[in-house]
Each structure stands twice: as C-alpha cells, then as structure tokens.
Design a protein around this motif. Structure first.
Motif, short mmCIF file in Angstrom:
data_model
loop_
_atom_site.label_atom_id
_atom_site.label_comp_id
_atom_site.label_asym_id
_atom_site.label_seq_id
_atom_site.Cartn_x
_atom_site.Cartn_y
_atom_site.Cartn_z
N ARG A 90 -5.73 -3.81 -10.05
CA ARG A 90 -4.72 -2.78 -9.80
C ARG A 90 -5.02 -1.46 -10.49
NH1 ARG A 90 0.12 -3.79 -13.74
NH2 ARG A 90 1.39 -2.99 -12.04
N PRO A 97 -1.05 -0.92 -3.08
CA PRO A 97 -1.19 -2.35 -3.37
C PRO A 97 -2.56 -2.92 -3.05
CG PRO A 97 -0.04 -2.05 -1.30
CD PRO A 97 -0.27 -0.67 -1.86
N TRP A 109 -2.41 -6.33 -4.86
CA TRP A 109 -1.86 -6.36 -6.21
C TRP A 109 -0.60 -5.53 -6.30
CZ3 TRP A 109 -7.29 -4.58 -6.30
CH2 TRP A 109 -7.41 -3.22 -5.98
N TYR A 112 0.02 0.32 -9.24
CA TYR A 112 -0.21 0.78 -10.61
C TYR A 112 -0.72 2.21 -10.54
CZ TYR A 112 -2.00 0.56 -15.45
OH TYR A 112 -2.24 0.78 -16.78
#
Length: 529
Positions: A90, A97, A109, A112
C-alpha cells in the motif's frame, strides 16, 4: 454567476467542494467552518520548485509554511522505507487500493498516502511523486543540462542561457553533486545491462554518456560488499532508494531550509482550492488528513504570498479550478494550456542471444546524446529493470523536444481539471526516437534481426515529466509572477512549455527556481509580503 457559490464557500471557510484530482480518495466529514490561519508566505508542494523557494525565502528571513500532501520517507542503510518494484504494497500508491504502475503484480490493499500517484487524463496519464521531496523521491536522478541551442529552442523566450550556464545550473550542481557511474561499478557483473548498452553505443561510433546522478556511488559499492541489502545494484529504485545515498530535495534544499528555524513543513495537508479575497490576500483551503485519507481537520490559511510548487499537474489543476469557479476570476485564459510530456518514450529492448540478465543494476546511468542530428535532438538512456528472473529484456528511454499541445479542461462533475492529449502530438518524435534506438542497439540488418524493440508507451501512455500549464509569457512573467495577481507565484515545471531541450527536466526546473527567487527576494520581500 459561474463558480460564485464555490467562491463564497472557500472565502467563508465552509466545506463543500469535491476533492481535487491530486487528492482523490480522501474521506471524512468535518462540517465546522475553520478559523483562518494567518501566514506571511505559503508554499504548496515540496518538490524541486517548492523546496528551493522555501530555502531562498528562509535565507531572506521570511517565515514559510510548506504544505505537503504526503508523508516523510526517511531512508538509511538497510531501511525498508519504500516498497519494492515486484512486491508492492500500500505504500506504492497515493490513496488508491491497487498499484498504479502497469505491469505490477495484481493485488488489492487499503488505501494509503503512498509515494506515487497516477493522475488520469484523456490520452495521457501523469505519474507524480507524493511525499516530502516530491518527484525527487521517485526519479532516477538524471541531472542533465541542455545545450544553448536546445534550451533556446524549447524554453520560454527571454531566458538568458549564458546566465543559466554560468550561475543557476552551477548552483544546482553544488547542492546535488551529480556524477557518473565509476569504472569499477560499470564493470561489475550486477551492471552487465549498463555495460552492454555502453558497448552498443560505442560500437555504432557514438560517444557513451555517463549520466550525472545525485547519488553517492559508495552505497552501491557497499551493497556489492554485502554490507547492505541490495537496492541500487538490483535496480529496485522506482519507488525510492531504501539504502539512502540519493540526494533528494528533502535531504538537501528542504533540510537546509528547515535548519534555519523559519520553515514549517505541514505533511498530510491536501490543498483543495485557492482563491483571492476582497483585500487581495490569498486564501488556501486544505484538509489535514490521516494516512488512509480520512479528513481530520479542514483548514483555511490566509497569506500575502502564495507560491505554487505542486508540480505541473498539481499547480495547473489548482489554477484551472480557481479560474473556472471564479475563485480567482481574472486569471489569464492561457491557464491549463501549453502542456507537454517532455517528449518521453519508453521502449523495451530484447537482445536475442545476449541477455541483459535479471536484477539489473541502476539507476539509469548510461546514455547517448544525439544532439547534432538535423532531424532534431534526442537523448537516449538505458533504464535497468529489476526483474527477479532473467526475461532477456531491459528498457531504453528517449527524450526529445515536443510541441506543447496538451491542455487541462475543467470537469464540473469531478470538480477537477483533466489533461487532454493526443498521441498524434508526438507521433513524429516517437518515430525519431524509435529509429535512433534501433541504430544504437543494432546498425546492421543482422543486428536488427537479433534485437527486438517495443514501444511500451503505446499501450501505457504515461509520463514522469509533465511540463507546462502555467507558462512564462502566457500565464506568468519571466520570473514566475502570475500576470495581474500580486503575490501569486509559480515555481515549478508548470512554467515550462512542454520540453527542456531533450533532457530530463529536473535540473532546469531547479535552475529556473533559483533564478526566479533571486528576483522575488530582491524586489518583493518586505514590499509585497
């Protein structure tokens, strides 16, 4: 009136606009109107332009707030700061994602505030670094100065190359200290692919060019001695160099700025909109977010001097939004235009029967400057790839001078400006780069039959080198002041119309920022702000 509601909301400090494209993915709901935060000077972005601006202002005694949407990425020997090319996680993607690089292993994921964003456009996507240090975190580091002829041909009129050559480029060199790959590494087995390209260039009667890179090659030597986990020597550098030794702007220009005590870097601050209030001051609406994109706090920052250093994509989109929503109603009509991809093309090269091997040492450090060709200058650089198994292939990158015909157009449904580009704009240049590469990797018919080249940009049309959108002469004066806007400045690649003389643009962006800040510090500190 067009955009009047957005203008009232911003100046009052209420929430209500959809996220700017460069901030897509932020979540959360904070309804309270923020109190205005007053600052003398604000810089948006911490890449080359933003960091140099902060450094120069701090040296002049000006307190500066730097707004950076990403996080800090501290490195060091044997760090695991950055994700790996073929096992990304991430950390690899900005609030999405999944990976943003084509060819990455498929995975999903939790979003982030990762190190690389893919700004989606029509006909062209832009890949941008995200974090303290901006694009310097993820670039290979090619620090190339164009010739006088090609500088003049591609840069805005009125810029004195002789002064750049004598002063501004030299300043950049003194900080980044770029240098070419040393002989011992060039002949190391881990750099087989680099040496192979070098030999092909020499065999065709051309001069191999050791690309200057702002790195300490002793870090690569230490990897070869087993003192550190491999990073340079396996070419695993696209998301950043874990072992350190790379002179990114966060550890050079920005570190110097912060050491003065006059610079505050506010990380995880997403700028949504900019506006001018009735008194002529600049208003920045930003969200302070968490690393998963949740909004912690909405901020309204008021300043007399606003420097836009969010890169060509970020700066241009903020300006196009501000014009279309009438947050800054009298911006020049040329905002969003004169954009180009620096003539970037990426080819794969498969020399049959002579494999470049797996885990090819890097960064991109060997090239050829074909600048005297009457059809136009081209720089070709070998780009090592960190394939974990031997696939018999490597990559070659070409730069040329391209006409800046791209433009950003406002999309009210997305509340964002979207790049529009056609492959026809650089089709002729692509053909020239392809032909130069074929000449380099094999001049004879037999060589052509045993060397396969493939234009990877044809099916993954991206660039790491966006330029233009707020260019000198159309949107700004010769020193980055936005026309008709007291205290509003552009300090990044948005100033440059599409190309930097068939070279990677980082050195020229940095030199231009140094030049412009000479003027701003001398004439406007203490007067405008």
């Amino acid at each position: 009136m067009r955009g009047s509601l957005g203008r009232r909301e911003l100046l009052k400090g209420t929430a209500g606009s959809v996220a700017l494209g460069l901030t897509t993915g932020a979540r959360g709901s904070v309804s309270a109107a923020p109190e205005a935060e007053r600052r003398r000077a604000v810089v948006i972005g911490s890449g080359f332009g933003g960091s140099i601006t902060a450094s120069r202002l701090a040296r002049a005694g000006v307190p500066v707030l730097v707004l950076e949407r990403g996080i800090r990425w501290p490195t060091g020997p044997n760090a695991e700061t950055f994700p790996h090319m073929f096992s990304p996680d991430r950390r690899a993607s900005w609030l999405t994602p999944r990976p943003v690089l084509t060819g990455s292993p498929p995975t999903v994921w939790r979003p982030y505030t990762g190190v690389l964003e893919r700004v989606r456009g029509v006909g062209m996507d832009i890949l941008c670094g995200s974090g303290v240090g901006g694009g310097s975190l993820v670039y290979h580091g090619m620090t190339i100065q164009p010739s006088a002829e090609h500088f003049t041909r591609s840069m805005p009129a009125g810029l004195d190359y002789e002064r750049f050559d004598r002063d501004y480029y030299r300043r950049v060199e003194s900080v980044l200290r770029p240098n070419g790959i040393p002989d011992d590494l060039l002949h190391a087995p881990e750099y087989r692919a680099v040496k192979q390209f070098h030999d092909h260039v020499a065999r065709e009667g051309m001069a191999p060019y050791r690309v200057p890179l702002p790195i300490d090659w002793d870090f690569a030597r230490r990897e070869l001695r087993g003192e550190m986990k491999p990073s340079y020597t396996t070419g695993d550098v696209l998301y950043g160099v874990n072992n350190g030794g790379k002179r990114t702007v966060d550890v050079t220009y920005l570190a110097e700025a912060e050491a003065t005590g006059r610079v505050e870097v506010a990380t995880l601050h997403l700028v949504r909109d900019i506006a001018r209030d009735s008194s002529g001051r600049w208003v920045v609406r930003a969200d302070h977010i968490t690393t998963d994109g949740t909004v912690r706090e909405r901020k309204r920052i008021v300043t007399d001097a606003l420097f836009l250093g969010a890169g060509s994509a970020g700066t241009t989109r903020l300006l196009v939004k501000a014009r279309e929503k009438e947050l800054i109603p009298d911006l020049p009509e040329a905002v969003g235009s004169n954009w180009g991809n620096n003539g970037d093309r990426i080819f794969s090269w498969t020399p049959l029967g002579d494999s470049p091997g797996a885990l090819q040492g890097g960064p991109a450090c060997m090239g050829v400057r074909d600048w005297d060709n009457p059809d136009g200058p081209v720089t070709v650089v070998h780009g090592p790839v960190p394939f974990p198994v031997d696939l018999g292939t490597t990559s070659v990158i070409g730069f040329g001078i391209v006409r800046p015909r791209g433009e950003f157009r406002y999309d009210p449904h997305r509340d964002d400006a979207v790049l529009h580009w056609s492959r026809s704009y650089d089709a002729e240049l692509t053909d020239r780069i392809r032909e130069r590469i074929r000449n380099i990797v094999g001049g004879s018919l037999a060589d052509h039959l045993t060397n396969i080249t493939l234009d990877t940009s044809a099916f993954d049309t991206t660039t790491f080198h966006p330029l233009g959108g707020a260019t000198i002469g159309e949107v700004c004066d010769a020193h980055g002041r936005v026309l008709g806007q007291r205290g509003l400045y552009i300090t990044d690649g948005a100033l440059i119309p599409g190309s930097t003389g068939a070279c990677n643009p980082s050195m020229t962006i940095a030199a231009l920022a140094e030049r412009n800040m000479d003027e701003i510090v001398a004439r406007e500190v203490g007067k405008v702000f």
